[in-house]
Design an enzyme around this catalytic site. Structure first.
Site, PDB file in Angstrom:
ATOM      1  N   GLN A 102       0.805  -1.218   0.000  1.00 21.43           N
ATOM      2  CA  GLN A 102       0.000   0.000   0.000  1.00 21.43           C
ATOM      3  C   GLN A 102       0.842   1.272   0.000  1.00 21.43           C
ATOM      4  O   GLN A 102       0.299   2.372  -0.085  1.00 21.43           O
ATOM      5  CB  GLN A 102      -0.913   0.001   1.229  1.00 21.43           C
ATOM      6  CG  GLN A 102      -1.881  -1.152   1.279  1.00 21.43           C
ATOM      7  CD  GLN A 102      -2.556  -1.301   2.636  1.00 21.43           C
ATOM      8  OE1 GLN A 102      -2.331  -0.507   3.560  1.00 21.43           O
ATOM      9  NE2 GLN A 102      -3.394  -2.318   2.776  1.00 21.43           N
ATOM     10  N   HIS A 107      -0.774   0.317   5.732  1.00 26.44           N
ATOM     11  CA  HIS A 107      -1.420   1.277   6.638  1.00 26.44           C
ATOM     12  C   HIS A 107      -0.577   2.528   6.867  1.00 26.44           C
ATOM     13  O   HIS A 107      -0.158   2.830   7.979  1.00 26.44           O
ATOM     14  CB  HIS A 107      -1.755   0.605   7.974  1.00 26.44           C
ATOM     15  CG  HIS A 107      -2.819  -0.453   7.860  1.00 26.44           C
ATOM     16  ND1 HIS A 107      -3.479  -0.945   8.965  1.00 26.44           N
ATOM     17  CD2 HIS A 107      -3.323  -1.120   6.795  1.00 26.44           C
ATOM     18  CE1 HIS A 107      -4.349  -1.872   8.573  1.00 26.44           C
ATOM     19  NE2 HIS A 107      -4.261  -1.994   7.242  1.00 26.44           N
ATOM     20  N   GLU A 157     -15.081   3.458   9.489  1.00 22.56           N
ATOM     21  CA  GLU A 157     -15.682   4.534  10.274  1.00 22.56           C
ATOM     22  C   GLU A 157     -15.679   5.875   9.548  1.00 22.56           C
ATOM     23  O   GLU A 157     -14.788   6.172   8.753  1.00 22.56           O
ATOM     24  CB  GLU A 157     -14.911   4.712  11.587  1.00 22.56           C
ATOM     25  CG  GLU A 157     -14.992   3.535  12.528  1.00 22.56           C
ATOM     26  CD  GLU A 157     -14.243   3.763  13.829  1.00 22.56           C
ATOM     27  OE1 GLU A 157     -14.308   2.878  14.693  1.00 22.56           O
ATOM     28  OE2 GLU A 157     -13.604   4.832  13.986  1.00 22.56           O
ATOM     29  N   TYR A 217      -9.933   7.950  19.506  1.00 21.45           N
ATOM     30  CA  TYR A 217     -10.946   7.300  18.679  1.00 21.45           C
ATOM     31  C   TYR A 217     -10.953   5.780  18.821  1.00 21.45           C
ATOM     32  O   TYR A 217     -11.651   5.100  18.076  1.00 21.45           O
ATOM     33  CB  TYR A 217     -10.832   7.790  17.235  1.00 21.45           C
ATOM     34  CG  TYR A 217     -11.297   9.217  17.162  1.00 21.45           C
ATOM     35  CD1 TYR A 217     -12.609   9.530  16.867  1.00 21.45           C
ATOM     36  CD2 TYR A 217     -10.449  10.255  17.540  1.00 21.45           C
ATOM     37  CE1 TYR A 217     -13.072  10.834  16.909  1.00 21.45           C
ATOM     38  CE2 TYR A 217     -10.895  11.568  17.585  1.00 21.45           C
ATOM     39  CZ  TYR A 217     -12.206  11.853  17.270  1.00 21.45           C
ATOM     40  OH  TYR A 217     -12.674  13.138  17.330  1.00 21.45           O
ATOM     41  N   TYR A 263      -9.156 -10.386  10.390  1.00 22.31           N
ATOM     42  CA  TYR A 263      -9.394 -11.042   9.107  1.00 22.31           C
ATOM     43  C   TYR A 263      -9.610 -12.539   9.272  1.00 22.31           C
ATOM     44  O   TYR A 263     -10.273 -13.177   8.459  1.00 22.31           O
ATOM     45  CB  TYR A 263      -8.235 -10.755   8.154  1.00 22.31           C
ATOM     46  CG  TYR A 263      -8.126  -9.283   7.813  1.00 22.31           C
ATOM     47  CD1 TYR A 263      -9.103  -8.656   7.058  1.00 22.31           C
ATOM     48  CD2 TYR A 263      -7.061  -8.518   8.278  1.00 22.31           C
ATOM     49  CE1 TYR A 263      -9.036  -7.307   6.765  1.00 22.31           C
ATOM     50  CE2 TYR A 263      -6.977  -7.167   7.993  1.00 22.31           C
ATOM     51  CZ  TYR A 263      -7.962  -6.560   7.235  1.00 22.31           C
ATOM     52  OH  TYR A 263      -7.889  -5.225   6.949  1.00 22.31           O
TER      53      TYR A 263
END
Length: 387
Positions: free
Chosen positions: A98, A163, A257, A267, A278
């Site tokens: 990513q 991430h 979210e 949060y 997963y």
């Protein structure tokens, strides 16, 4: 603590409008696809194609655009779709999984200073960290960056390619909000204030720390942190109607979210949440806990929300004030109808496009502009049919 308004998207209700009618399918530049929606028929034009995993779009004067490609390129795109050569002077990125070259924005005073900011995964040892750089864009046959400077480097355990977060928003006061992921394997670090993993930070345009940040002067806390307890934040935008900062982030298996970000707030990741690992294993202690914020909306199953924008234009008067988000796993554009800070309904658009939508921006023409995430990614322009 704000009063939560939680929607779980498991089945479609009357409040959710699903728009899936596809009349024409094409991937050729200049030809149009047509879809239904609550605002009438939509035309989707391919403005440019052949981009390698485009990640972010930013508008320049005279209808031109900047687009990032995850392997490490920034290009200038003309309103007609011509792509410039790659901008020179962009630092090397670690384009693994990513990671790579991610968000880009123009400075509020771009017309005077030609400054852009961009976010990327920077190699460090055997891994990568999120870095933020700025530079002056010099246009020409081969555009380049002058005075390029890295203004922030994420501190904490390194990422193997997952991430990174990496969305940037410039506030009216000129300061930058930036999302930083928790690198997947370091999820517990999101609750620790001594690093930047799983945090949303606030820095000045030169990378310095604003004196009114919530953790300035606190022992054991990084002063750049604005909020914490995040997972992988992929959307960030300021609501022009209220000035509030809104964010979307990926949950694990379920639990994506939408949050309204408050100064110094927690949060909850990974202590609270609405998904599972997963493998199906339990991650969270519970779904709520004192001192931890609730989302204003969450999705189960996940849609993988991405870039987002509040619509303020004139082309879609019925949609003015709506929040739009791309969806990667969901392969669609999502419109969230708002009443103040309450999400009252959800509309799913462009589902039969069958594309991962990485970014959505409102253009100066009032159209919605999208990026599709693939090795042959496209820039799409969405308008009412016939306009």
């Amino acid at each position: 603590m704000k009063r939560p308004v939680i929607w779980v998207t498991v089945t479609l209700t009357a409040a959710i409008v699903v728009t899936t009618t596809l009349l024409i399918a094409t991937t050729t530049r200049g030809e149009n696809t047509s879809f239904g929606s609550s605002a009438g028929r939509l035309e989707v034009q391919t403005v440019a194609s052949g981009l390698a995993h485009p990640w972010a779009l930013a508008f320049l004067p005279e209808g031109r655009m900047l687009v990032t490609e995850r392997p490490g390129r920034i290009r200038i795109v003309s309103p007609q779709g011509q792509l410039s050569p790659a901008v020179k002077g962009v630092p090397e990125v670690m384009a693994v999984s990513q990671g790579g070259l991610l968000d880009v924005i123009t400075d509020t005073n771009y017309a005077q200073n030609a400054t852009i900011y961009f976010c990327y995964s920077e190699r460090s040892g055997s891994g990568a960290r999120t870095a933020i750089a700025r530079g002056k864009l010099v246009e020409g046959p081969v555009p380049r960056l002058d005075d390029m400077k890295v203004i922030f480097r994420q501190d904490g355990p390194l990422s193997s390619g997952n991430h990174h977060g990496c969305r940037i928003v410039q506030a009216p006061d000129g300061n930058l909000f930036v999302t930083l992921g928790e690198h997947y394997s370091g999820r517990d670090q999101a609750q620790s204030l001594d690093n930047h993993l799983g945090k949303l930070i606030r820095i000045a345009p030169d990378g310095s720390v604003p004196k009114d940040n919530p953790f300035v002067g606190r022992d054991g806390a990084r002063p750049e942190i604005w909020s914490y307890g995040h997972r992988n934040q992929q959307g960030l935008a300021i609501n022009p109607a209220t000035g509030d900062l809104w964010e979307t982030e990926h949950g694990p298996r379920g639990g994506d979210e939408v949050n309204i970000i408050g100064k110094g707030k927690n949060y909850g990741w990974p202590v609270i949440g609405y998904g599972v690992d997963y493998s199906g294993a339990k991650i969270h202690e519970t779904t709520s806990k004192p001192g931890m914020e609730q989302p204003v909306k969450y999705w189960v199953p996940s849609i993988a929300p991405s870039g987002m924008t509040f619509y303020t234009g004139d082309l879609f008067p019925r949609w003015r004030g709506s929040l739009f988000s791309g969806a990667l796993a969901g392969q669609m554009l999502v419109r969230l109808q708002l009443n103040g800070n309450t999400i009252t309904s959800e509309e799913r658009i462009l589902q039969n496009l069958n594309e991962r939508i990485r970014d959505v921006r409102q253009g100066p023409d009032g159209a919605l502009w999208l990026l599709t995430d693939s090795s042959a990614g496209r820039i799409l322009r969405v308008t009412p049919a016939g306009k």
